[in-house]
Scaffold this motif. Structure first.
Motif, PDB file in Angstrom:
ATOM      1  N   LEU A  56       4.416  -5.126  -0.005  1.00 55.78           N
ATOM      2  CA  LEU A  56       4.133  -6.239  -0.916  1.00 55.78           C
ATOM      3  C   LEU A  56       2.638  -6.551  -0.954  1.00 55.78           C
ATOM      4  N   SER A  63       0.445  -5.225  -3.623  1.00 52.01           N
ATOM      5  CA  SER A  63       0.632  -5.697  -4.997  1.00 52.01           C
ATOM      6  C   SER A  63       0.732  -4.440  -5.866  1.00 52.01           C
ATOM      7  N   ALA A  64       0.088  -4.392  -7.018  1.00 50.75           N
ATOM      8  CA  ALA A  64       0.126  -3.171  -7.835  1.00 50.75           C
ATOM      9  C   ALA A  64      -1.236  -2.486  -7.803  1.00 50.75           C
ATOM     10  N   ASP A  65      -1.941  -2.656  -6.706  1.00 54.85           N
ATOM     11  CA  ASP A  65      -3.325  -2.192  -6.599  1.00 54.85           C
ATOM     12  C   ASP A  65      -3.435  -1.086  -5.547  1.00 54.85           C
ATOM     13  N   LEU A  66      -3.624   0.129  -6.032  1.00 53.07           N
ATOM     14  CA  LEU A  66      -3.722   1.297  -5.155  1.00 53.07           C
ATOM     15  C   LEU A  66      -4.882   1.148  -4.162  1.00 53.07           C
ATOM     16  N   ARG A  79      -5.659  -1.293  -2.463  1.00 52.02           N
ATOM     17  CA  ARG A  79      -5.301  -2.074  -1.279  1.00 52.02           C
ATOM     18  C   ARG A  79      -4.906  -1.190  -0.093  1.00 52.02           C
ATOM     19  N   SER A  88      10.988  -2.494  -3.936  1.00 55.84           N
ATOM     20  CA  SER A  88       9.562  -2.808  -3.934  1.00 55.84           C
ATOM     21  C   SER A  88       8.947  -2.122  -5.147  1.00 55.84           C
ATOM     22  N   LEU A  89       7.659  -2.248  -5.315  1.00 58.63           N
ATOM     23  CA  LEU A  89       7.004  -1.535  -6.420  1.00 58.63           C
ATOM     24  C   LEU A  89       6.969  -0.027  -6.151  1.00 58.63           C
ATOM     25  N   PHE A 148       4.416   4.401  -9.334  1.00 58.12           N
ATOM     26  CA  PHE A 148       3.400   3.809  -8.459  1.00 58.12           C
ATOM     27  C   PHE A 148       3.622   4.272  -7.021  1.00 58.12           C
ATOM     28  N   GLU A 178       1.967   7.498  -6.400  1.00 56.70           N
ATOM     29  CA  GLU A 178       0.522   7.299  -6.222  1.00 56.70           C
ATOM     30  C   GLU A 178       0.229   6.791  -4.803  1.00 56.70           C
TER      31      GLU A 178
END
Lengths: 316, 316
Positions: free
Chosen positions: B86, B89-92, B94, B114-115, B131, B134
């Motif tokens: 979590l 978020s949707a930010d690689l 991170r 999860s995403l 995602f 990735e």
């Protein structure tokens, strides 16, 4: 009433003046694509500056009453929404908190997998997730409009069936008319509209038959056909991205989630009959030449959205 | 070397003293279940206070070299990880940022969607998301250990197959031995171990045959059978949640994502042969009575994790 149920215009006094010139009563503005909770709040804060500096032209609205009050005072009402539930994180409590902050629409996802469901460009779509079911119930409870634009077909159908209140597809056209992943099936249109939901016709060239060369007559014929088949459950959700640099469409597509961006994209040229908010009256005129009654045209131009929002924005 | 590849103990000087008494060289501590990025950083900050106040007993580690240095100085090394992505978020971006902050393990998901993929309690499991692919590549690149614990079976298998570096299941037992959703199939064990990955045997009663009444001999026989069938790719990931109040297990299950919590849960009673870190030497003794060689026992108790981590924590 003229309502545009989806714009991502770059805010400026020029654009707000065009909203007034186009007689827009309400514009739903996106304040979140790939932003998380803090990013959305920052965008709302930025918009507050525009609202303050241009209070003679625009006014913030969170209800239809607000819209009418703004219109009476000669302002275009601005209502905020999200194209991505990323700001929810995995916290159901964020739904009501975001409504309290002014968010009145939210998509189930933006193109890819969210915690709620799959997007129309995600490789696999297994439908609404367990958390998604919780969110649908909570959005129903607090009166946040569920927007199925950009969702995968299974996910969208799951939500349309599970939601106990009418849902919207703010900006999409029939897939049968122009078969791209962003447009929606007749089955979904049937399910959404038969339950009192709304579909906003998109004027984004990629969603239009013949793209940028799509004629107003072709668009109006499609719109008239939808009304004939599915009833007065359609409006406009232009997806106007006026004055945004091409870097924005690349950010829309890639966010921060993939290493190798898809090849550089540019915003497509708008059809010459819809380039900014001043073209709204011409749109109404075009629709009236497609065999629709005056009442049907008024419905598409805003009255259908008004009717929908009057109940949809109220808590259950 | 004694390594426990998964604990969520409530930090206290008592617990750290028990780690020393149990001769623990390395403990992987979870610092994120339902926390977002800011919550994880707060947990790391809180742990820094424990590390500072108990620097005679424990030391922070982000590499095997750090572990050895801590051990040489008479300290138990503490390494941090997440049971939920979590915080990405949707930010690689991170992924690397979290490694730089000290996070060395991360699960694909925690129980639900999860995403990145679906959890073992999610209704539908459509596997690794776009995602997620990735993220697997990025975790491979920066040397963040991919942990398949709590993932759904399709998602876990997708990751095990797609990852270009060995992956881990830090805390789970064979489903064939005790068939609960949290335990894993022989197919997954085969895929993970044949590619050089690791499985940590869980000592959490719900993952044990006969639950709290599981005998050390029963556990050791299962462990020996795994080593015989799949090789020296097993270790311990006890899932010890010592001194946590029952409110924590309810939070683990419900997070903030559902309105109606599952019926109140309590932490199950640990088997009497494993109640805290002081039971590690006894565990080694129990394993040695199940027909394993001394080298195989040493492998399970820590040397296999050490070998795995030596390469897994390095950037590609």
């Amino acid at each position: 009433m003229f309502i545009d149920a989806l714009q991502y215009v770059a805010p400026s006094r020029k654009v707000f003046e065009q909203m007034r010139a186009g007689q827009l009563d309400l514009v739903h503005i996106t304040v979140g694509y790939h932003e998380d909770f803090h990013g959305v709040l920052q965008n709302l804060s930025d918009w507050n500056k525009h609202l303050e500096a241009n209070s003679d032209l625009i006014a913030r609205a969170t209800s239809v009453q607000d819209v009418r009050a703004a219109n009476k005072a000669g302002r275009t009402a601005i209502m905020f929404g999200l194209q991505n539930p990323l700001a929810f994180s995995a916290d159901l409590g964020r739904v009501e908190l975001l409504v309290q902050a002014g968010i009145r629409f939210c998509q189930i996802t933006y193109n890819q997998q969210s915690l709620l469901g799959a997007g129309c460009f995600e490789t696999q779509d297994s439908g609404l997730t367990d958390f998604g079911r919780e969110c649908v119930a909570e959005m129903n409870r607090v009166g946040m409009v569920i927007d199925l634009s950009h969702a995968g077909s299974q996910t969208a159908m799951d939500v349309a069936q599970v939601s106990n209140r009418p849902v919207a597809v703010t900006h999409a056209n029939p897939h049968a008319w122009h078969p791209v992943p962003r447009n929606i099936s007749d089955d979904l249109i049937q399910t959404v509209t038969s339950k009192g939901g709304m579909v906003g016709f998109s004027l984004y060239p990629h969603h239009l038959k013949d793209g940028s060369a799509c004629s107003l007559a072709t668009f109006a014929t499609m719109a008239a056909d939808c009304v004939t088949r599915f009833g007065n459950h359609f409006g406009i959700g232009s997806d106007l991205c006026q004055d945004q640099p091409d870097s924005v469409v690349n950010w829309m597509r890639n966010g921060h989630w993939r290493k190798t961006p898809v090849p550089a994209a540019v915003f497509p040229q708008q059809p010459d009959w819809f380039t900014d908010n001043r073209d709204f009256p011409g749109l109404a005129s075009g629709l009236s030449h497609a065999g629709l009654t005056g009442q049907q045209v008024d419905g598409i131009m805003g009255n259908n959205w008004e009717r929908f929002l009057e109940s949809a924005l109220e808590p259950a």
